[in-house]
Design a protein around this motif. Sequence first.
Motif, PDB file in Angstrom:
ATOM      1  N   ASP A  64      42.494  66.340  24.434  1.00 39.02           N
ATOM      2  CA  ASP A  64      42.805  64.968  24.035  1.00 39.02           C
ATOM      3  C   ASP A  64      41.683  64.011  24.409  1.00 39.02           C
ATOM      4  OD1 ASP A  64      43.041  64.234  26.742  1.00 39.02           O
ATOM      5  OD2 ASP A  64      45.185  64.521  26.766  1.00 39.02           O
ATOM      6  N   ARG A  65      41.711  62.860  23.760  1.00 45.55           N
ATOM      7  CA  ARG A  65      40.760  61.792  24.036  1.00 45.55           C
ATOM      8  C   ARG A  65      41.501  60.471  23.929  1.00 45.55           C
ATOM      9  NH1 ARG A  65      34.939  60.511  21.038  1.00 45.55           N
ATOM     10  NH2 ARG A  65      34.481  58.591  22.193  1.00 45.55           N
ATOM     11  N   THR A  66      41.343  59.615  24.945  1.00 45.25           N
ATOM     12  CA  THR A  66      42.049  58.337  24.986  1.00 45.25           C
ATOM     13  C   THR A  66      41.080  57.207  25.296  1.00 45.25           C
ATOM     14  OG1 THR A  66      44.042  59.443  25.826  1.00 45.25           O
ATOM     15  CG2 THR A  66      43.943  57.055  26.064  1.00 45.25           C
ATOM     16  N   GLU A  67      41.189  56.139  24.526  1.00 46.05           N
ATOM     17  CA  GLU A  67      40.448  54.910  24.781  1.00 46.05           C
ATOM     18  C   GLU A  67      41.470  53.821  25.083  1.00 46.05           C
ATOM     19  OE1 GLU A  67      37.161  54.441  24.856  1.00 46.05           O
ATOM     20  OE2 GLU A  67      36.629  56.489  24.259  1.00 46.05           O
ATOM     21  N   THR A  68      41.282  53.127  26.216  1.00 46.52           N
ATOM     22  CA  THR A  68      42.237  52.100  26.625  1.00 46.52           C
ATOM     23  C   THR A  68      41.504  50.804  26.967  1.00 46.52           C
ATOM     24  OG1 THR A  68      43.590  53.865  27.583  1.00 46.52           O
ATOM     25  CG2 THR A  68      44.223  51.613  28.103  1.00 46.52           C
ATOM     26  N   PRO A  69      41.144  50.023  25.962  1.00 47.25           N
ATOM     27  CA  PRO A  69      40.608  48.691  26.265  1.00 47.25           C
ATOM     28  C   PRO A  69      41.742  47.784  26.721  1.00 47.25           C
ATOM     29  CG  PRO A  69      40.789  49.002  23.897  1.00 47.25           C
ATOM     30  CD  PRO A  69      41.141  50.323  24.520  1.00 47.25           C
ATOM     31  N   GLY A  70      41.440  46.917  27.677  1.00 47.45           N
ATOM     32  CA  GLY A  70      42.456  46.013  28.209  1.00 47.45           C
ATOM     33  C   GLY A  70      41.862  44.697  28.648  1.00 47.45           C
ATOM     34  N   SER A  71      42.730  43.733  28.876  1.00 50.09           N
ATOM     35  CA  SER A  71      42.278  42.414  29.324  1.00 50.09           C
ATOM     36  C   SER A  71      43.385  41.739  30.108  1.00 50.09           C
ATOM     37  CB  SER A  71      41.878  41.539  28.128  1.00 50.09           C
ATOM     38  OG  SER A  71      43.003  41.260  27.325  1.00 50.09           O
ATOM     39  N   THR A  72      42.967  40.865  31.023  1.00 49.23           N
ATOM     40  CA  THR A  72      43.893  40.028  31.779  1.00 49.23           C
ATOM     41  C   THR A  72      43.363  38.602  31.786  1.00 49.23           C
ATOM     42  OG1 THR A  72      44.568  41.854  33.232  1.00 49.23           O
ATOM     43  CG2 THR A  72      45.000  39.608  34.012  1.00 49.23           C
ATOM     44  N   SER A  73      44.219  37.657  31.390  1.00 42.06           N
ATOM     45  CA  SER A  73      43.885  36.236  31.461  1.00 42.06           C
ATOM     46  C   SER A  73      44.826  35.595  32.474  1.00 42.06           C
ATOM     47  CB  SER A  73      44.044  35.565  30.096  1.00 42.06           C
ATOM     48  OG  SER A  73      43.169  36.135  29.148  1.00 42.06           O
ATOM     49  N   GLU A  74      44.248  35.077  33.560  1.00 43.74           N
ATOM     50  CA  GLU A  74      45.053  34.523  34.655  1.00 43.74           C
ATOM     51  C   GLU A  74      44.777  33.022  34.796  1.00 43.74           C
ATOM     52  OE1 GLU A  74      45.597  34.969  39.513  1.00 43.74           O
ATOM     53  OE2 GLU A  74      43.865  35.832  38.476  1.00 43.74           O
ATOM     54  N   ALA A  75      45.840  32.249  34.854  1.00 39.15           N
ATOM     55  CA  ALA A  75      45.745  30.804  35.102  1.00 39.15           C
ATOM     56  C   ALA A  75      46.527  30.480  36.357  1.00 39.15           C
ATOM     57  CB  ALA A  75      46.281  30.015  33.915  1.00 39.15           C
ATOM     58  N   THR A  76      45.843  29.960  37.389  1.00 43.66           N
ATOM     59  CA  THR A  76      46.473  29.642  38.662  1.00 43.66           C
ATOM     60  C   THR A  76      46.469  28.138  38.875  1.00 43.66           C
ATOM     61  OG1 THR A  76      45.708  31.741  39.590  1.00 43.66           O
ATOM     62  CG2 THR A  76      46.440  30.064  41.144  1.00 43.66           C
ATOM     63  N   VAL A  77      47.641  27.576  39.133  1.00 45.80           N
ATOM     64  CA  VAL A  77      47.770  26.141  39.411  1.00 45.80           C
ATOM     65  C   VAL A  77      47.964  25.964  40.904  1.00 45.80           C
ATOM     66  CG1 VAL A  77      49.068  24.033  38.946  1.00 45.80           C
ATOM     67  CG2 VAL A  77      48.782  25.754  37.145  1.00 45.80           C
ATOM     68  N   LEU A  78      46.973  25.319  41.543  1.00 43.69           N
ATOM     69  CA  LEU A  78      46.991  25.102  42.989  1.00 43.69           C
ATOM     70  C   LEU A  78      46.646  23.643  43.267  1.00 43.69           C
ATOM     71  CD1 LEU A  78      47.152  26.259  45.887  1.00 43.69           C
ATOM     72  CD2 LEU A  78      44.720  26.831  45.697  1.00 43.69           C
ATOM     73  N   ASP A  79      47.596  22.921  43.880  1.00 45.88           N
ATOM     74  CA  ASP A  79      47.415  21.481  44.177  1.00 45.88           C
ATOM     75  C   ASP A  79      47.052  20.694  42.923  1.00 45.88           C
ATOM     76  OD1 ASP A  79      47.902  21.977  46.876  1.00 45.88           O
ATOM     77  OD2 ASP A  79      45.790  22.359  47.299  1.00 45.88           O
ATOM     78  N   GLY A  80      47.706  21.055  41.800  1.00 44.54           N
ATOM     79  CA  GLY A  80      47.492  20.334  40.557  1.00 44.54           C
ATOM     80  C   GLY A  80      46.230  20.716  39.816  1.00 44.54           C
ATOM     81  N   ILE A  81      45.457  21.637  40.330  1.00 44.25           N
ATOM     82  CA  ILE A  81      44.209  22.067  39.693  1.00 44.25           C
ATOM     83  C   ILE A  81      44.402  23.471  39.135  1.00 44.25           C
ATOM     84  CG2 ILE A  81      41.761  22.549  40.028  1.00 44.25           C
ATOM     85  CD1 ILE A  81      41.795  20.556  42.348  1.00 44.25           C
ATOM     86  N   THR A  82      44.003  23.641  37.860  1.00 43.41           N
ATOM     87  CA  THR A  82      44.137  24.940  37.210  1.00 43.41           C
ATOM     88  C   THR A  82      42.823  25.716  37.283  1.00 43.41           C
ATOM     89  OG1 THR A  82      45.795  24.079  35.669  1.00 43.41           O
ATOM     90  CG2 THR A  82      44.697  26.142  35.067  1.00 43.41           C
TER      91      THR A  82
END
Length: 573
Positions: A385-403
Amino acid sequence: MKKMNFRMVASMAAVMMAVTALAKSPDMIGTVLDENGQPMPFVNVVLLTLPDSTYVQGAMTDDQGHFHIVTLENNGLLKVSSVGYETQFLNAQGANGIVIRMNEASLMLGEVVVKSQLPKTRVKGEAMRTTVEGTILEKAGSVADALARVPSLETERDGAVTVLGRGEAEVYVNGRKVQDVSELSRLRSDQIQHVDVIQNPGARYAASTKAVVRITLKKAQGDGFSFQDNLTGMYQYGHTITNNLDVNYRTGGFDITASFWAGRYGHSKMLQENHMFYYVGPDHVEGIVTQEGKNIWKGLSPQLQVNYVVNDNHSFGAFYKYDRHPSADFRDQFITDSYVNGLFTERSVSDVEQHDRFSKHIFNAYYNGKVGSLGIDLNVDGLFDRTETPGSTSEATVLDGITVNRSIESNTSSRNNFWASKLILSYPVWQGNLSVGGEYSYNHRTDAYSFSATASVPVKATDTEINESSTAAFVEFGRRFGLVFAQVGLRYEHLKNDYYNFNEREDEVCRDYGDWFPTFVVSAPVGKVQLSLSYRRDIQRPAYSSLTSSTVYINRYSYQSGNPYLKMPPTSG
């Protein structure tokens, strides 16, 4: 990790264990009765989580209708099912000590009630055999649907078959090991003759095998061409549609079947909440994580199977299947509220995506024969078998009103080239049957993980290569003494694993060890009670998915990865 298993199943022992456990633990204990108040044996009672109905643990009732689910979780749903009876779903909370009454299922056609013969389950040697031919189980649909109604079995969403109290089982169809459990959804339940469930496999099976399910199909009748097409569809969070076409030609002892399966699956959805705890310097951080996920994939699979029965003493054949999934999309959203020393500090929203694309070739060739009194069973398997797994993570953190935004792009490329062979020779000795045999398997696996990120993340790129060979030999003897069946066996396994990262051998990860695994089982009917006593020494080996260095980044506090440095504990002698 090695474990010693010792199991005795008897009615009186089960009742005593249930009473003791009811007073000492949160295990789920109860009794199942029929409409007339009579105890119901061989009923599957399974604990499921809410809201996604994930399997937690399960048990089968004894001849007095008692069940005992060993678990620390007492929330969720109890699923109670038995062939010929309506399946019940009960609130598990507060259900300890419950008495459940089952209602017989029937199909109403005007004034006519249609009922079918119920399947019979009995001990057959080391296995518990359920007859399917001529029973209501023939109308279940697919083989996977029929297995879900066999005592002590539960089928998972991905097609895996679980034996209650033991774990995931190896599945065999007419003696051939099933390398891809999705194959079970493409066989029909009316093709089954009987199903054997082995909770403590003997020495002929690998020491890491927790349970075995052997499916014996009916012998096909008639000559000439036949065609069958099955189209199924459903809607749950999204539509799912599959189609399987079988074309068969049979003449004399020659039988050839060509199949083509195609489908789109899009109804999987997961909702759950987790509490996670971190320590960042002197601070204690608690994260309350809400996860929502969805799975959509497309696939196609042609296959070809050829069998030839020369005579009663010789038969051989081959099987080939090609699986291709051009797309399999997994989307999860994680919302994490963080509390430092009990005070709310921030919210993190992460959108995680993975897009699997894989192709797989599965091959099997077999020979079953007899030369005089000597039985020969030879199997050769291949999986590439052969597997390709492209992936991504988009993270938005709100700390003291600042993103603060972070993102990571990754890709995992993996390949497996796997070969295995198994030979079993059997011969009648001392009014019983003596079996000796051996196995050899080899796998060459590559696994490359790369990534790019907008900020520093606690992951690293890897390019690993694993060369693993496994050799085993065993001897097994079984004999019936009147109503009593006894079997004893001994197995030796040797495993060698060479591990490389960026072409550099890492001795700390490489493995080279061997060990002995004895087995024993005796079974006999005692009145209406089927008594079985068994002993088995087995081993737990981590899957490749647990050893991979590929990483799924969730947020700045958590990420998911395997650990190639997992080791076996020292042997106990």
